[in-house]
Write a protein that holds these residues in place. Sequence first.
Motif, PDB file in Angstrom:
ATOM      1  N   ARG A 662       0.847  -1.187   0.000  1.00 13.56           N
ATOM      2  CA  ARG A 662       0.000   0.000   0.000  1.00 13.56           C
ATOM      3  C   ARG A 662       0.887   1.243   0.000  1.00 13.56           C
ATOM      4  NH1 ARG A 662      -5.319  -1.619   1.087  1.00 13.56           N
ATOM      5  NH2 ARG A 662      -5.958   0.563   1.148  1.00 13.56           N
ATOM      6  N   SER A 718      -4.797   5.970   2.016  1.00  9.02           N
ATOM      7  CA  SER A 718      -4.085   4.713   1.808  1.00  9.02           C
ATOM      8  C   SER A 718      -4.559   4.097   0.492  1.00  9.02           C
ATOM      9  CB  SER A 718      -4.351   3.751   2.966  1.00  9.02           C
ATOM     10  OG  SER A 718      -3.667   2.530   2.769  1.00  9.02           O
ATOM     11  N   SER A 720      -4.234   1.154  -2.612  1.00  6.51           N
ATOM     12  CA  SER A 720      -3.813  -0.193  -2.988  1.00  6.51           C
ATOM     13  C   SER A 720      -3.986  -0.378  -4.487  1.00  6.51           C
ATOM     14  CB  SER A 720      -4.629  -1.250  -2.246  1.00  6.51           C
ATOM     15  OG  SER A 720      -5.953  -1.303  -2.740  1.00  6.51           O
TER      16      SER A 720
END
Length: 764
Positions: A662, A718, A720
């Motif tokens: 991440r 965050s 991903s």
Amino acid sequence: MTIIERVESLLGAMDLAEKIGQLNLLAAGEGLVTGAGQPTALSDRLANGGVGAIFGTKSLASARALQERALAGSRLGIPLFFAEDVIHGHRTIFPLGIAMACSWDMGLIRETAAYAAAEAAAEGLHQVYAPMVDVTRDPRWGRVAEGPGEDPLLASRIATAMVQGFQGPGLGAMLGAGSASGLGASGHVAACLKHFVAYGAPQSGRDYDNASLSWEDLLETYLPPFAAGLEAGALSVMAAFNAVNKVPMHAHHPLIEGWLRASRAEGGQGFDGLMVSDYTGVKELTPHGLGPAQLAVARALHAGIDMDMVGEDYWRELPALAHHGIDAPDAGFSLGAERIGAMIDCACRRVLTFKARLGLLDDPFRGMAETARPPARDKGRALARKAAAASAVLLENNGILPLARGARVALIGPFAADRANMLGTWSVSGRAEDVVPLDQAVAALTGVTPARAWGADIVDESWLAARLNVHGVTVDRDPRPEAEQIAEAVAVARGADIVIAALGEAKEHAGESSSRLSVDLPAVQLRLFAALAALGKPLVTVVFAGRPLSLAALSKQSDALLYAWHGGVGGPEGVADLLFGAAEPSGRLAISMPRHGAEAPVTYASDPSGRPSPGRFAKFLTGWLDLEDDAPHFPFGFGLGYAPVGYGPPRLSRDTAPASDRVTLSVMVVNHGTRTAIETVQLYASDPVAQVTRPARKLIDFMQVSLSPGESREIGFSISAAQFAYPVAPALETACWQRDPGLIRLHVGANSRDTQMVELTWRD
């Protein structure tokens, strides 16, 4: 005994007629409560156990009486469940769905849904036909008023928040073979996600029309809010009136029995809850062209429709189908009697399971105690006022707002003293007398009664006036000529220091069966506005509407422009709070505002075209020759506050990362003003190299923060690699989600247009 055990035991004791009766969902009507009236279809069905559920009861007493009659008519004592359209509030009406979406405040949305659930449950209701999670990008479509706007991520978060608000805590233990203890805590109701699916993508924005779109668009744009609602535990889903890629949704086996019900291992959602038709949706398969009633019923049952709302086609046709089956070679459809019997069992099992999850098999009068009390009305009014202020979007402000409370104000326009239209469309149990109109709200807040002039005729064009018997527009009509009304308004405005123009559309301009070719303000209101603007006085314009309207003319000549939607019982009070600084503007558009009435559909997430920068070949622009700028006038995510907020340069924790890791994107936001700022920081992404054309920008996250005067705060997202997967789908059955390694562009800022970019590279 678990839910599964209880339901299987009951199902094994039922005969065919009792099973079919459970699939019959009827509407309440006059003369059905005490039993003293003339026999009706509903009373006949209640007498012989031929009803599974009723919608449209208006009181706890009527629900209890109907439940008593149903139990008396059922050999096995199977109870009804009761449902209603609770779209944006029950007795207390909150802002429209599209307005609440503009709050971007999931806590607030959850709270309003929970309050609506408590009011509905106090009247004996068990299921509400909400949330409406139809993504739409066409302001011509009337039902944009009810929905979450144009973006699938925002719509998905709204779906989650509303399901949680309606159904409450404690749901997880009930699912599958769980306990039969009942739905959440007392004062909650079952949510029903609607309308499944792509109902918000009709051709030309015409309500009920069909949607022809790529499977990629279906999977990436229109299905995600349903997936989110199911993940949150929604107990039921309603089918849409439309056809998707030539197959009517009430007969769409691949989407209902496939995408919706198939296991996750098979590419579906694993939904085991209740699927209901929309109003006469099964019957409407015949005009869709899918055959006569018996064939239509067989198709609907085969597709996975458990309950037939109002039409009673299941009641009439299923007995013969269960005995003889159906063979329609000219329609390419054939089912044997044994197969149809098994499908009836399956649908009945889901109805009974739904009732068990509601706790009704243990206690048919669950939640119907005569001492049941709705939540405190003053709490609901305060919440509605707060929601109205949070939902309104400040589009322009040349320093005139907030107004001083002692300002000499003229309040002009057809919505200056309006009550009924503030409720908006689909406010089934709302009452206009609950609304404090804008003139009274301003007076109560400031202590000064504004000078007022309004012309009710100015709300409606003549074409709508001719259809009052159809649409039920509730604005009182003024018999005076238009010129006289406008002259009076101008005279009142001349005597004020500041003019507030309260304009917009009547509540029935938007909503079901209220599509419009032109999403402009009525011409007569524009003439009123032009007369006010010609005075040269400071001009604040407030627009009350159920859909995005073209505002180019208003924005050019208004010193401030506030889009207030139809804000419910607290709508005008919320507007007064914003105008005079008792609340901070925090709304952000959940749907793009078109620059011109003909600019539809319109979205920030449109795909790029292959045309190069035009250079000297300006004619080859992909927009319109007669529109200077083909971008939305006010883009998705846009909205102003009273305090300016600045953004520092975005930073990545690293600009190259393995796809298994991440990455954090950080940005500093600072309140440069002297008032509190409520800022919605938005993160978008674009994929410049992919296997298919990708949107120019796509919202992938957002965060709403409150900043005190002078406060700085670092916001972190965050990220991903999974967020950048997209579908490739030659057909629904062969769809797969994939992600490309390499470059991704991330755009962070205050709206979909005004952003800063950083680049991130994923390594597989």
